[in-house]
Design a protein around this motif. Structure first.
Motif, PDB file in Angstrom:
ATOM      1  N   GLY A  32       0.828  -1.202   0.000  1.00 47.89           N
ATOM      2  CA  GLY A  32       0.000   0.000   0.000  1.00 47.89           C
ATOM      3  C   GLY A  32       0.862   1.251   0.000  1.00 47.89           C
ATOM      4  O   GLY A  32       1.999   1.234   0.467  1.00 47.89           O
ATOM      5  N   VAL A  33       0.303   2.345  -0.556  1.00 48.25           N
ATOM      6  CA  VAL A  33       0.972   3.645  -0.503  1.00 48.25           C
ATOM      7  C   VAL A  33      -0.061   4.666  -0.043  1.00 48.25           C
ATOM      8  O   VAL A  33      -1.150   4.736  -0.602  1.00 48.25           O
ATOM      9  N   SER A  34       0.270   5.423   1.004  1.00 44.74           N
ATOM     10  CA  SER A  34      -0.643   6.461   1.490  1.00 44.74           C
ATOM     11  C   SER A  34       0.140   7.749   1.681  1.00 44.74           C
ATOM     12  O   SER A  34       0.915   7.883   2.627  1.00 44.74           O
ATOM     13  N   VAL A  35      -0.041   8.683   0.738  1.00 44.24           N
ATOM     14  CA  VAL A  35       0.684   9.959   0.776  1.00 44.24           C
ATOM     15  C   VAL A  35      -0.255  11.070   0.319  1.00 44.24           C
ATOM     16  O   VAL A  35      -1.274  10.794  -0.313  1.00 44.24           O
ATOM     17  N   ASP A  80      -4.612   8.780  -1.623  1.00 47.87           N
ATOM     18  CA  ASP A  80      -4.294  10.171  -1.270  1.00 47.87           C
ATOM     19  C   ASP A  80      -4.804  10.438   0.146  1.00 47.87           C
ATOM     20  O   ASP A  80      -6.007  10.372   0.397  1.00 47.87           O
ATOM     21  N   ASP A  81      -3.886  10.739   1.090  1.00 46.43           N
ATOM     22  CA  ASP A  81      -4.342  10.994   2.471  1.00 46.43           C
ATOM     23  C   ASP A  81      -4.549  12.481   2.759  1.00 46.43           C
ATOM     24  O   ASP A  81      -4.898  12.859   3.870  1.00 46.43           O
ATOM     25  N   ARG A  82      -4.313  13.343   1.765  1.00 45.14           N
ATOM     26  CA  ARG A  82      -4.512  14.790   1.885  1.00 45.14           C
ATOM     27  C   ARG A  82      -3.829  15.386   3.117  1.00 45.14           C
ATOM     28  O   ARG A  82      -4.272  16.407   3.647  1.00 45.14           O
ATOM     29  N   ASN A  83      -2.783  14.750   3.610  1.00 44.04           N
ATOM     30  CA  ASN A  83      -2.067  15.200   4.796  1.00 44.04           C
ATOM     31  C   ASN A  83      -2.999  15.332   6.000  1.00 44.04           C
ATOM     32  O   ASN A  83      -2.822  16.202   6.854  1.00 44.04           O
ATOM     33  N   ASP A  84      -4.005  14.473   6.085  1.00 43.21           N
ATOM     34  CA  ASP A  84      -4.979  14.506   7.168  1.00 43.21           C
ATOM     35  C   ASP A  84      -4.849  13.188   7.958  1.00 43.21           C
ATOM     36  O   ASP A  84      -5.107  12.114   7.408  1.00 43.21           O
ATOM     37  N   PRO A  85      -4.443  13.270   9.249  1.00 44.70           N
ATOM     38  CA  PRO A  85      -4.200  12.048  10.021  1.00 44.70           C
ATOM     39  C   PRO A  85      -5.419  11.123  10.093  1.00 44.70           C
ATOM     40  O   PRO A  85      -5.266   9.896  10.060  1.00 44.70           O
ATOM     41  N   LYS A  86      -6.624  11.693  10.154  1.00 42.14           N
ATOM     42  CA  LYS A  86      -7.833  10.857  10.191  1.00 42.14           C
ATOM     43  C   LYS A  86      -7.922  10.016   8.919  1.00 42.14           C
ATOM     44  O   LYS A  86      -8.246   8.838   8.948  1.00 42.14           O
ATOM     45  N   SER A  88      -5.373   9.209   6.971  1.00 41.95           N
ATOM     46  CA  SER A  88      -4.285   8.212   6.980  1.00 41.95           C
ATOM     47  C   SER A  88      -4.718   6.958   7.713  1.00 41.95           C
ATOM     48  O   SER A  88      -4.475   5.835   7.250  1.00 41.95           O
ATOM     49  N   ALA A  89      -5.350   7.149   8.886  1.00 41.63           N
ATOM     50  CA  ALA A  89      -5.762   5.995   9.691  1.00 41.63           C
ATOM     51  C   ALA A  89      -6.798   5.164   8.944  1.00 41.63           C
ATOM     52  O   ALA A  89      -6.717   3.933   8.904  1.00 41.63           O
ATOM     53  N   SER A  90      -7.773   5.831   8.306  1.00 42.31           N
ATOM     54  CA  SER A  90      -8.821   5.053   7.639  1.00 42.31           C
ATOM     55  C   SER A  90      -8.283   4.389   6.370  1.00 42.31           C
ATOM     56  O   SER A  90      -8.718   3.297   6.006  1.00 42.31           O
ATOM     57  N   ILE A  91      -7.305   5.026   5.718  1.00 46.13           N
ATOM     58  CA  ILE A  91      -6.682   4.387   4.552  1.00 46.13           C
ATOM     59  C   ILE A  91      -5.943   3.115   4.980  1.00 46.13           C
ATOM     60  O   ILE A  91      -6.011   2.084   4.308  1.00 46.13           O
ATOM     61  N   MET A  92      -5.256   3.190   6.136  1.00 46.06           N
ATOM     62  CA  MET A  92      -4.559   2.005   6.653  1.00 46.06           C
ATOM     63  C   MET A  92      -5.531   0.839   6.834  1.00 46.06           C
ATOM     64  O   MET A  92      -5.258  -0.293   6.427  1.00 46.06           O
ATOM     65  N   THR A 110       4.507  14.250  10.024  1.00 42.30           N
ATOM     66  CA  THR A 110       4.680  13.465  11.244  1.00 42.30           C
ATOM     67  C   THR A 110       3.337  13.000  11.803  1.00 42.30           C
ATOM     68  O   THR A 110       3.188  11.837  12.201  1.00 42.30           O
ATOM     69  N   SER A 111       2.341  13.898  11.832  1.00 40.50           N
ATOM     70  CA  SER A 111       1.042  13.537  12.408  1.00 40.50           C
ATOM     71  C   SER A 111       0.420  12.368  11.640  1.00 40.50           C
ATOM     72  O   SER A 111      -0.134  11.445  12.240  1.00 40.50           O
ATOM     73  N   CYS A 112       0.510  12.405  10.316  1.00 40.25           N
ATOM     74  CA  CYS A 112      -0.037  11.323   9.497  1.00 40.25           C
ATOM     75  C   CYS A 112       0.736  10.026   9.720  1.00 40.25           C
ATOM     76  O   CYS A 112       0.148   8.948   9.813  1.00 40.25           O
TER      77      CYS A 112
END
Lengths: 378, 288
Positions: A32-35, A80-86, A88-92, A110-112
């Motif tokens: 997976g890639v999440s950026v 695309d996680d849009r630099n939003d930690p929420k 990032s977590a749901s993408i994971m 860092t937060s993501c």
């Protein structure tokens, strides 16, 4: 109508047969890639995604991955996680539950990265970030997180010593008001004071700020030898343009791993004399070949440093799978990652038990629209 | 004399708020719509100027004029295509529609053009002008001068032309205005056209000072909305005073209190003003 149904059934049958023969030969191993691919950090994300695609292509072209006697074709699933930690977590969660990936690359901030690591520890999956430099990501006790780029702590160890050697004893700091920015400015200030320098003051700004006149004028009053900035490439371009307007003689050094091509495009002649940190090493035949190949494939220049660290991170992951000997044992993969000893494009990768590495930072310096990269330790 | 320096910085930032606030106050005052997507019209104006200057190599001033004309038409389309259908409805559905429009335009631009930022290559971008007491970037000076010029034009338009008088008539008493033959639809279209052209001008002028991307619209709208409430809905003078005050307050708060709380300090002062004068500094008392 009946004929149509019959032909559809035949078609479905053939497709099923084809898929069956394909999977009998080579299985697919998904990563997976999440950026962030939109917003302020989109440039970083895109530069890494391209390099990851390139690494996947190279691995598959050389016959794929050989893990435990089987051959796998590597495939990247990109979000695309849009630099939003929420996000990032749901993408994971999605990557693990739905896409069934075996390891994940990401993210930039860092937060993501922390949000991803929290999920990773719970569901047991290896995460490697080809970008992140913030210390919190490796100092929070995560077991499955690895850093595939130089860390801030390396910058603190290297850069202030260079300033003192140049006779620049006082510094003022202008940084983004988040974990990354505050941590970096305070880390640099602390090491500077420990070796006999002086931190004169701190000013902060946010992601939505575009006008930095006030901060720059306040710092100008402090009369520091060095103005140290922690910013993304876009905001740095604004800051140095405005600094040229209100304080042309400022000596500006920037952290954060900048993209020099983009900076030159956005800030033009205001880049003259600017120092910036980058994971990009002075040129070698390997890096020149990488740059050329990347430009051929994507029609743009790679993102300074981070396209290369993303390529390296993907290669490191692939090698760890081969050493682990199976694709469905996250603990074996993690242990294989920890045993990494790999000479990549950006340096020598070895991980400690927190997932941190000891990759160095370099300084780039703009002179007449060209960039000179040098090692500040020498 | 650092304080004069800070105040001048505030005036420059404030005059960009004025240009956007004038459009918001026009539409709010005349059509009675909170045009939340006005910030996106500003963003589109910046992108259009960017395209004309950077890609087609048009003259910078000509590019701004062209994008003003195109977005004036776009403003009419917005009024005819969206807000006209909501006329007479309560405020909430209208606000929701405007909010949806704002998101549609911002995300549509993101989808089509990507999330990257661009710099408009204005010829004045890297030049400095010495005013004696204050050294100013030529592009920022242009923002102040053109803002002032456009504001004067707008003031004359509203007070001296027939169309302007009809606009004021509609604001004061819509029924009476209709009785003497003013067509509100035409007036509303004109209000949207003028307001959108002003936003396009702001985008083209402020764009080179900062950067252009699909997300630049929302903050300027928010600031200009506060300016409108502060200065009084529908008041041109109110927008000018409000915009400059907000700009100066922000800069002084950043300089003497803290850069972290500059927005909070500025907004807190505005709240105090609104507590004592709920219709804004130059607003008329309304029955609603």
């Amino acid at each position: 109508m009946r004929r149509m149904i019959r032909s559809m059934v035949f078609a479905a049958f053939f497709v099923a047969c084809l898929a069956g023969t394909a999977s009998a030969q080579v299985e697919t191993l998904k990563i997976g890639v999440s950026v962030p691919l939109a917003g302020a950090l989109a440039l970083y994300g895109q530069g890494g995604v391209n390099a990851i695609k390139m690494a996947v292509r190279d691995i598959n072209a050389s016959g794929g991955l050989r893990v435990g006697g089987k051959t796998y074709r590597l495939e990247a699933v990109i979000y695309d996680d849009r630099n939003d930690p929420k996000e990032s977590a749901s993408i994971m969660e999605r990557l693990v539950a739905r896409d069934k990936v075996r390891a994940v690359l990401g993210s930039v901030g860092t937060s993501c990265s922390i949000a991803m690591s929290e999920v990773a520890d719970r569901v047991k999956i290896v995460v490697i970030s080809p970008y992140n430099s913030g210390m919190k990501a490796t100092q929070s006790g995560f077991k499955y997180y690895f850093r595939g780029a130089p860390a801030q702590i390396q910058e603190w160890a290297i850069m202030p010593k260079y300033w003192i050697r140049q006779g620049w004893k006082t510094a003022a700091f202008l940084a983004i008001n988040d974990d990354n920015g505050r941590g970096n400015a305070e880390g640099l200030a602390k090491t500077l004071e420990a070796i006999g320098g002086k931190a004169l003051g701190f000013e902060w700004y946010t992601y939505k700020d575009v006008d930095m006149y006030t901060q720059l004028k306040k710092i100008k009053e402090m009369k520091p030898d060095v103005l140290s900035i922690t910013a993304t490439t876009q905001q740095l371009s604004l800051i140095i343009r405005q600094a040229k307007e209100v304080w042309p003689e400022a000596r500006i050094l920037s952290s954060g791993g900048q993209d020099a091509n983009r900076l030159l495009e956005l800030a033009g002649s205001a880049t003259e004399g600017l120092f910036f940190t980058t994971p990009e090493p002075p040129q070698t035949p390997q890096t020149i070949a990488f740059d050329k190949e990347y430009e051929n494939l994507f029609g743009v220049a790679p993102f300074w440093g981070y396209s290369k660290s993303a390529y390296d991170s993907t290669m490191i992951l692939a090698k760890a799978f081969e050493r682990a000997g199976k694709i469905d044992d996250p603990e074996a993969l993690r242990d294989a990652m920890r045993a990494t000893d790999y000479y990549g494009l950006v340096g020598h990768f070895r991980f400690d038990e927190t997932g941190n590495n000891s990759l160095p930072w370099y300084y780039g310096r703009f002179e007449k629209g060209k960039v000179i990269i040098f090692d500040p330790r020498k | 004399m650092l304080i004069i320096n800070h105040i001048m910085d505030g005036v420059v930032i404030g005059s960009s708020y004025v240009l956007i606030a004038l459009g918001v106050t026009l539409i709010f005052g005349i059509v009675d719509v909170v045009q939340i997507a006005h910030g996106e019209v500003y963003m589109l104006g910046a992108f259009l100027t960017l395209f004309l200057v950077n890609s087609l190599h048009f003259n910078y001033v000509l590019s701004i004029v062209i994008s003003m004309a195109i977005l004036a038409v776009f403003g009419v389309i917005l009024e005819e295509g969206v807000f006209r259908w909501l006329r007479g409805r309560p405020h909430l559905p209208v606000i929701l529609a405007a909010f949806g429009l704002s998101m549609f335009l911002a995300n549509g631009t993101l989808l089509l053009l990507g999330g990257e930022s661009y710099a408009i290559k204005s010829p004045l971008r890297e030049q400095m002008v010495d005013l004696g007491f204050y050294l100013i970037n030529a592009q920022r000076l242009l923002v102040v001068v053109v803002s002032a010029g456009l504001t004067v034009c707008l003031f004359l338009f509203i007070n001296k032309t027939r169309l302007g008088m009809a606009m004021r008539a509609i604001t004061q008493d819509r029924d009476a205005a209709e009785l003497v033959g003013v067509d509100p639809n035409k007036i509303f279209m004109a209000a949207f056209a003028v307001a959108s052209a002003l936003a396009a001008a702001a985008g083209g002028l402020v764009g080179p000072v900062f950067l252009v991307n699909s997300a630049i619209g929302f903050m300027p709208f928010l600031k200009s909305f506060v300016v409108v409430l502060f200065g009084g809905i529908g008041s041109v003078i109110g927008s000018i005073v409000g915009g400059l005050t907000l700009g100066v307050m922000e800069t002084l708060a950043a300089a003497y209190v803290s850069t972290e709380y500059k927005d909070a300090v500025a907004f807190a002062l505005l709240i105090v003003v609104l507590l004592f004068k709920p219709s804004g500094l130059f607003g008329r008392k309304t029955s609603s």
